[in-house]
Design a protein around this motif. Structure first.
Motif, PDB file in Angstrom:
ATOM      1  N   ALA A  83      36.433  41.563  29.460  1.00 55.13           N
ATOM      2  CA  ALA A  83      35.173  41.761  30.195  1.00 55.13           C
ATOM      3  C   ALA A  83      35.787  41.425  31.938  1.00 55.13           C
ATOM      4  O   ALA A  83      37.092  40.065  31.973  1.00 55.13           O
ATOM      5  CB  ALA A  83      34.222  40.730  29.730  1.00 55.13           C
TER       6      ALA A  83
ATOM      7  N   ARG B  16      35.022  41.247  36.815  1.00 58.98           N
ATOM      8  CA  ARG B  16      34.768  41.846  37.121  1.00 58.98           C
ATOM      9  C   ARG B  16      35.402  41.636  38.966  1.00 58.98           C
ATOM     10  O   ARG B  16      36.379  40.522  38.777  1.00 58.98           O
ATOM     11  CB  ARG B  16      33.212  40.847  37.198  1.00 58.98           C
TER      12      ARG B  16
ATOM     13  N   PHE C 173      28.790  39.365  26.069  1.00 60.83           N
ATOM     14  CA  PHE C 173      29.857  38.886  26.140  1.00 60.83           C
ATOM     15  C   PHE C 173      30.635  39.443  27.411  1.00 60.83           C
ATOM     16  O   PHE C 173      31.007  38.511  27.969  1.00 60.83           O
ATOM     17  CB  PHE C 173      31.103  39.013  25.342  1.00 60.83           C
ATOM     18  N   GLY C 174      29.536  40.452  28.588  1.00 61.86           N
ATOM     19  CA  GLY C 174      30.834  40.170  29.540  1.00 61.86           C
ATOM     20  C   GLY C 174      29.318  40.365  30.414  1.00 61.86           C
ATOM     21  O   GLY C 174      29.926  40.041  31.376  1.00 61.86           O
TER      22      GLY C 174
ATOM     23  N   LEU D  54      28.759  43.990  43.824  1.00 57.62           N
ATOM     24  CA  LEU D  54      28.817  43.292  42.659  1.00 57.62           C
ATOM     25  C   LEU D  54      29.379  44.186  41.177  1.00 57.62           C
ATOM     26  O   LEU D  54      28.298  45.207  41.229  1.00 57.62           O
ATOM     27  CB  LEU D  54      27.851  42.216  41.953  1.00 57.62           C
TER      28      LEU D  54
ATOM     29  N   SER E 184      28.375  48.173  35.286  1.00 55.40           N
ATOM     30  CA  SER E 184      27.058  47.591  35.959  1.00 55.40           C
ATOM     31  C   SER E 184      27.171  47.583  37.095  1.00 55.40           C
ATOM     32  O   SER E 184      28.671  46.903  37.668  1.00 55.40           O
ATOM     33  CB  SER E 184      26.979  46.389  35.308  1.00 55.40           C
TER      34      SER E 184
ATOM     35  N   GLU F 253      30.679  44.073  37.668  1.00 56.57           N
ATOM     36  CA  GLU F 253      31.043  44.085  36.033  1.00 56.57           C
ATOM     37  C   GLU F 253      31.965  45.275  35.258  1.00 56.57           C
ATOM     38  O   GLU F 253      30.607  45.680  35.447  1.00 56.57           O
ATOM     39  CB  GLU F 253      30.020  43.560  35.546  1.00 56.57           C
ATOM     40  N   ILE F 254      32.782  44.951  34.247  1.00 53.20           N
ATOM     41  CA  ILE F 254      32.928  45.332  33.365  1.00 53.20           C
ATOM     42  C   ILE F 254      33.279  45.578  32.597  1.00 53.20           C
ATOM     43  O   ILE F 254      33.757  43.982  32.009  1.00 53.20           O
ATOM     44  CB  ILE F 254      34.311  46.572  33.846  1.00 53.20           C
ATOM     45  N   TRP F 255      32.889  46.083  31.285  1.00 57.44           N
ATOM     46  CA  TRP F 255      33.134  45.088  29.655  1.00 57.44           C
ATOM     47  C   TRP F 255      33.533  46.121  28.912  1.00 57.44           C
ATOM     48  O   TRP F 255      33.812  47.747  29.314  1.00 57.44           O
ATOM     49  CB  TRP F 255      32.130  44.462  29.253  1.00 57.44           C
TER      50      TRP F 255
END
Lengths: 231, 198
Positions: free
Chosen positions: A121, A123, B16-17, A91, A159, A93-95
């Motif tokens: 955001a 993923r 928020f992410g 998995l 992440s 995840e980006i922001w």
């Protein structure tokens, strides 16, 4: 008391004087090494059933009434372990901040405009060969309070959940040629010979002509004890 | 041999992410504070706490992840287990909460008490902690104050210097009937939590 890093580690120390927030938040005692801490190869694999293709397209997943402002880019890469084996099913995840250098998070008080059409955001899950990809907007630089006239270089937060508890990683991807990199204490906290590992490469082959530039960011997770067992 | 991608801080704006629903954003988060659905068998418990920095100030921008076995001590996704050791399919054992989502900066998890994973170790929950100012995440374990005998024999707790073991034991609040355990994390100071190199 300084916590010593193992030779060859690519990771930053907990305490790094130039990054002021580490002063009160870094542990002062070395982490205890515990053998057989976990049964081999297990770790959280957060359910990804909820993922949709739109999650990986940040140029679309925050739209309200138009297109987000900024340079469209693709960020692609391959996830492998330390033995070079692809890591499927991770998995990712980006922001990130928007093109003006502002996060959607309300606690971000930087005086730069929010973009009503950009959340920042996304993923996705790595495929069978460990590859992942996002389409997004190139994030802007922004000031922070670490020291006078401090600016964070352009970056995307990532992440990753690999196959084992030990392969968990949270990191940041930077852009090549950014003049702020050499001034950034968070980037500079990484041992000098490992900093390049955090800088994406411009990837002409992956650009979409007329639409988006592309950057490649390959990721190496801790392992191989974390590789899935052979069927 | 490829070198590990270096860790970097999670920064202050991950909410928020990573846990958007907790921070008032639309979208389904992967993992949250409610770890066990109603149909998951086991003793219902709540784990509540705060994170404190070296000045004793509550940390309002930390991300706490929990990972644990089910009631029978089985981890989700553990491959190659014999059939009778298959984990409870409805329980993934994973949760995560941002402390900025709570006005008092607390984290609160609703889960079940894990079983012993190997008959040797006392029931415990793995904790991974991220925050601004932490360039790499730290890992610790939550043990339970009402498992005193098991804790005394736990091979991991036994490697911890005696004077620091209490930092790993969540205290059950007997004034509350719903099995609430409190577990604060101290980054520095006399009560600095024991972290593990995993």
């Amino acid at each position: 008391m300084a916590i010593r890093e193992p030779a060859g580690s690519t990771h930053p120390p907990y305490r790094f004087a130039d990054y002021a927030s580490t002063r009160l938040r870094a542990p002062t005692q070395a982490p205890l090494l515990v053998p057989e801490f976990l049964p081999g190869g297990t770790g959280p694999a957060p359910a990804s059933a909820a993922l949709s293709p739109l999650d990986a397209d940040l140029t679309r997943n925050g739209r309200r009434n138009g297109e987000p402002i900024g340079e469209r880019i693709k960020v692609t890469g391959q996830i492998v372990d330390e033995a070079g084996h692809p890591v499927p099913g991770a998995l990712v995840e980006i922001w990130q901040a928007n093109a003006a250098g502002r996060y959607a998070q309300p606690t971000d008080q930087h005086d730069a405009p929010l973009d009503p059409n950009f959340l920042g955001a996304g993923r996705c899950e790595s495929d069978a060969s460990g590859r992942f990809g996002f389409r997004t907007i190139k994030p802007g630089a922004y000031p922070w309070q670490n020291h006078p006239n401090a600016w964070r270089p352009n970056h995307v937060h990532l992440s990753l959940f690999g196959p084992g508890f030990g392969s968990r990683l949270v990191t940041q991807m930077y852009f090549p040629g950014d003049p702020l990199l050499s001034l950034d204490p968070i980037f500079n906290s990484v041992p000098e010979d490992a900093r390049d590992l955090l800088v994406a490469r411009f990837d002409l082959a992956q650009t979409e002509p007329g639409i988006a530039l592309a950057f490649r960011f390959d990721i190496v997770l801790r392992g191989p004890e974390a590789t899935p067992r052979e069927a | 041999m490829p070198r590990q991608t270096p860790s970097q801080t999670i920064g202050p704006f991950f909410g928020f992410g990573l846990v958007p629903d907790q921070y008032g954003f639309a979208g389904t988060a992967v993992g949250g504070g409610t770890m066990a659905a109603d149909q998951v068998p086991g003793q219902r418990i709540r784990i509540v706490g705060k994170v404190f920095d070296g000045a004793g100030t509550m940390v309002p921008d930390a991300l706490i992840e929990l990972w644990q076995a089910d009631r029978a001590g089985r981890y989700d996704g553990s491959a190659g287990e014999p059939q009778d050791r298959l984990p409870n399919a409805a329980f993934h054992g994973f949760g995560r909460v941002g402390t900025g989502a709570d006005p008092d900066g607390r984290f609160l998890f609703e889960t079940i008490k894990p079983g012993s994973v190997d008959g040797l170790q006392a029931p415990h929950v793995h904790v991974t902690l991220f925050m601004r100012g932490l360039l790499r995440h730290v890992c610790t374990r939550i043990y339970f104050s009402d498992e005193h005998e098991a804790n005394l024999r736990d091979p991991v707790l036994c490697t911890v210097p005696r004077g620091r073991r209490d930092t790993l034991i969540a205290q059950r609040d007997d004034a509350l009937s719903d099995h609430t355990y409190s577990f604060d994390i101290h980054m520095q100071g006399e009560r600095e939590t024991v972290f593990f190199d995993v």
